[in-house]
Design a protein around this motif. Structure first.
Motif, PDB file in Angstrom:
ATOM      1  N   GLU A 294      -5.306   2.045  -8.137  1.00  0.00           N
ATOM      2  CA  GLU A 294      -4.867   3.402  -7.801  1.00  0.00           C
ATOM      3  C   GLU A 294      -6.072   4.318  -7.755  1.00  0.00           C
ATOM      4  OE1 GLU A 294      -2.237   6.953  -9.822  1.00  0.00           O
ATOM      5  OE2 GLU A 294      -1.662   4.885 -10.182  1.00  0.00           O
ATOM      6  N   SER A 295      -6.115   5.172  -6.749  1.00  0.00           N
ATOM      7  CA  SER A 295      -7.197   6.146  -6.683  1.00  0.00           C
ATOM      8  C   SER A 295      -6.651   7.481  -6.243  1.00  0.00           C
ATOM      9  CB  SER A 295      -8.300   5.682  -5.728  1.00  0.00           C
ATOM     10  OG  SER A 295      -7.816   5.600  -4.413  1.00  0.00           O
TER      11      SER A 295
ATOM     12  N   LEU B 136       0.853  -1.182   0.000  1.00  0.00           N
ATOM     13  CA  LEU B 136       0.000   0.000   0.000  1.00  0.00           C
ATOM     14  C   LEU B 136       0.887   1.230   0.000  1.00  0.00           C
ATOM     15  CD1 LEU B 136      -2.863   1.280   0.273  1.00  0.00           C
ATOM     16  CD2 LEU B 136      -2.523   1.169   2.760  1.00  0.00           C
ATOM     17  N   LYS B 137       0.626   2.142  -0.950  1.00  0.00           N
ATOM     18  CA  LYS B 137       1.395   3.383  -1.050  1.00  0.00           C
ATOM     19  C   LYS B 137       0.447   4.571  -0.981  1.00  0.00           C
ATOM     20  CE  LYS B 137       4.822   1.185  -3.973  1.00  0.00           C
ATOM     21  NZ  LYS B 137       5.416   1.102  -5.298  1.00  0.00           N
ATOM     22  N   VAL B 138       0.860   5.596  -0.274  1.00  0.00           N
ATOM     23  CA  VAL B 138       0.115   6.840  -0.180  1.00  0.00           C
ATOM     24  C   VAL B 138       1.032   7.958  -0.646  1.00  0.00           C
ATOM     25  CG1 VAL B 138      -1.074   8.453   1.345  1.00  0.00           C
ATOM     26  CG2 VAL B 138      -1.291   5.992   1.738  1.00  0.00           C
ATOM     27  N   ASP B 139       0.612   8.655  -1.687  1.00  0.00           N
ATOM     28  CA  ASP B 139       1.390   9.762  -2.253  1.00  0.00           C
ATOM     29  C   ASP B 139       2.825   9.340  -2.575  1.00  0.00           C
ATOM     30  OD1 ASP B 139      -0.861  11.401  -2.052  1.00  0.00           O
ATOM     31  OD2 ASP B 139      -0.338  11.998  -0.003  1.00  0.00           O
ATOM     32  N   GLY B 140       2.977   8.125  -3.108  1.00  0.00           N
ATOM     33  CA  GLY B 140       4.278   7.626  -3.539  1.00  0.00           C
ATOM     34  C   GLY B 140       5.116   6.962  -2.465  1.00  0.00           C
ATOM     35  N   ASN B 141       4.671   6.983  -1.216  1.00  0.00           N
ATOM     36  CA  ASN B 141       5.430   6.376  -0.116  1.00  0.00           C
ATOM     37  C   ASN B 141       4.755   5.091   0.346  1.00  0.00           C
ATOM     38  OD1 ASN B 141       7.303   8.614   0.148  1.00  0.00           O
ATOM     39  ND2 ASN B 141       5.573   9.744   0.986  1.00  0.00           N
ATOM     40  N   GLU B 142       5.532   4.012   0.416  1.00  0.00           N
ATOM     41  CA  GLU B 142       4.984   2.753   0.905  1.00  0.00           C
ATOM     42  C   GLU B 142       4.687   2.877   2.394  1.00  0.00           C
ATOM     43  OE1 GLU B 142       6.824  -1.521   1.593  1.00  0.00           O
ATOM     44  OE2 GLU B 142       6.458  -1.147  -0.548  1.00  0.00           O
ATOM     45  N   VAL B 143       3.455   2.548   2.781  1.00  0.00           N
ATOM     46  CA  VAL B 143       3.059   2.659   4.188  1.00  0.00           C
ATOM     47  C   VAL B 143       2.804   1.298   4.822  1.00  0.00           C
ATOM     48  CG1 VAL B 143       2.144   5.003   3.914  1.00  0.00           C
ATOM     49  CG2 VAL B 143       0.606   3.035   3.649  1.00  0.00           C
ATOM     50  N   ALA B 144       2.635   0.252   4.010  1.00  0.00           N
ATOM     51  CA  ALA B 144       2.424  -1.090   4.555  1.00  0.00           C
ATOM     52  C   ALA B 144       2.680  -2.122   3.470  1.00  0.00           C
ATOM     53  CB  ALA B 144       1.000  -1.231   5.078  1.00  0.00           C
ATOM     54  N   ASN B 145       3.198  -3.278   3.882  1.00  0.00           N
ATOM     55  CA  ASN B 145       3.338  -4.403   2.964  1.00  0.00           C
ATOM     56  C   ASN B 145       3.235  -5.699   3.750  1.00  0.00           C
ATOM     57  OD1 ASN B 145       6.035  -5.526   3.647  1.00  0.00           O
ATOM     58  ND2 ASN B 145       6.716  -3.493   3.053  1.00  0.00           N
ATOM     59  N   GLN B 146       2.711  -6.705   3.097  1.00  0.00           N
ATOM     60  CA  GLN B 146       2.653  -8.046   3.671  1.00  0.00           C
ATOM     61  C   GLN B 146       2.337  -9.039   2.574  1.00  0.00           C
ATOM     62  OE1 GLN B 146      -0.670  -9.436   6.121  1.00  0.00           O
ATOM     63  NE2 GLN B 146      -1.678  -7.466   5.759  1.00  0.00           N
ATOM     64  N   LYS B 147       2.608 -10.293   2.851  1.00  0.00           N
ATOM     65  CA  LYS B 147       2.351 -11.371   1.927  1.00  0.00           C
ATOM     66  C   LYS B 147       1.100 -12.119   2.391  1.00  0.00           C
ATOM     67  CE  LYS B 147       5.959 -13.715   0.549  1.00  0.00           C
ATOM     68  NZ  LYS B 147       7.052 -14.706   0.463  1.00  0.00           N
ATOM     69  N   ILE B 148       0.246 -12.500   1.432  1.00  0.00           N
ATOM     70  CA  ILE B 148      -0.918 -13.312   1.770  1.00  0.00           C
ATOM     71  C   ILE B 148      -0.774 -14.684   1.111  1.00  0.00           C
ATOM     72  CG2 ILE B 148      -2.414 -11.334   2.157  1.00  0.00           C
ATOM     73  CD1 ILE B 148      -3.690 -11.800  -0.546  1.00  0.00           C
ATOM     74  N   PRO B 149      -1.288 -15.744   1.767  1.00  0.00           N
ATOM     75  CA  PRO B 149      -1.069 -17.099   1.256  1.00  0.00           C
ATOM     76  C   PRO B 149      -1.905 -17.470   0.050  1.00  0.00           C
ATOM     77  CG  PRO B 149      -2.346 -17.181   3.280  1.00  0.00           C
ATOM     78  CD  PRO B 149      -1.938 -15.741   3.077  1.00  0.00           C
ATOM     79  N   ARG B 150      -3.087 -16.838  -0.129  1.00  0.00           N
ATOM     80  CA  ARG B 150      -3.955 -17.196  -1.251  1.00  0.00           C
ATOM     81  C   ARG B 150      -4.974 -16.090  -1.492  1.00  0.00           C
ATOM     82  NH1 ARG B 150      -4.275 -19.343   2.721  1.00  0.00           N
ATOM     83  NH2 ARG B 150      -4.857 -21.181   3.683  1.00  0.00           N
TER      84      ARG B 150
END
Length: 120
Positions: A113-114, A46-60
């Protein structure tokens, strides 16, 4: 915040630490499956105004939305997470633009993107 609800079996949340300030913002969610085919897992960011604010991996993921709607600025069918809001739900800001890029399953890259205006 971006929340992925896999048929109420799993919920995965990407959320920044800061509340959006009033004004125009660009929010991007990128997901890339780690292998070809539908229903596979992988990392999301997840990025807000070009900066990554969160990341994670999901299994499915899921194969289809099973009749769920693709709503912009509101939620008219079932809530993604009934702890955060109840339907019908309407965003009280202004959505200026939404672009969605869904590549073929073998490309396995989805991009959402929004651009929004937060009034308060």
């Amino acid at each position: 915040m971006f929340l992925y609800n896999r048929l109420a079996l799993d919920r995965f949340r990407w959320q920044g630490n800061d509340v959006l300030k009033p004004g125009k913002h660009t929010i991007v969610f990128d997901f890339k499956s780690e292998e070809p085919g539908f229903g596979k897992g992988g990392p999301g960011a997840l990025k807000v105004d070009g900066n990554e604010v969160a990341n994670q991996k999901i299994p499915r993921t899921i194969l289809t939305t099973l009749g769920e709607t693709f709503d912009i600025g509101s939620d008219t069918r079932t809530s993604v997470d009934e702890n955060d809001y109840q339907v019908p739900f309407a965003f009280n800001g202004k959505v200026d633009k939404v672009s969605v890029q869904l590549n073929r399953a073998d490309d396995a890259l989805d991009h959402f993107e929004s651009e929004i205006h937060k009034d308060q």
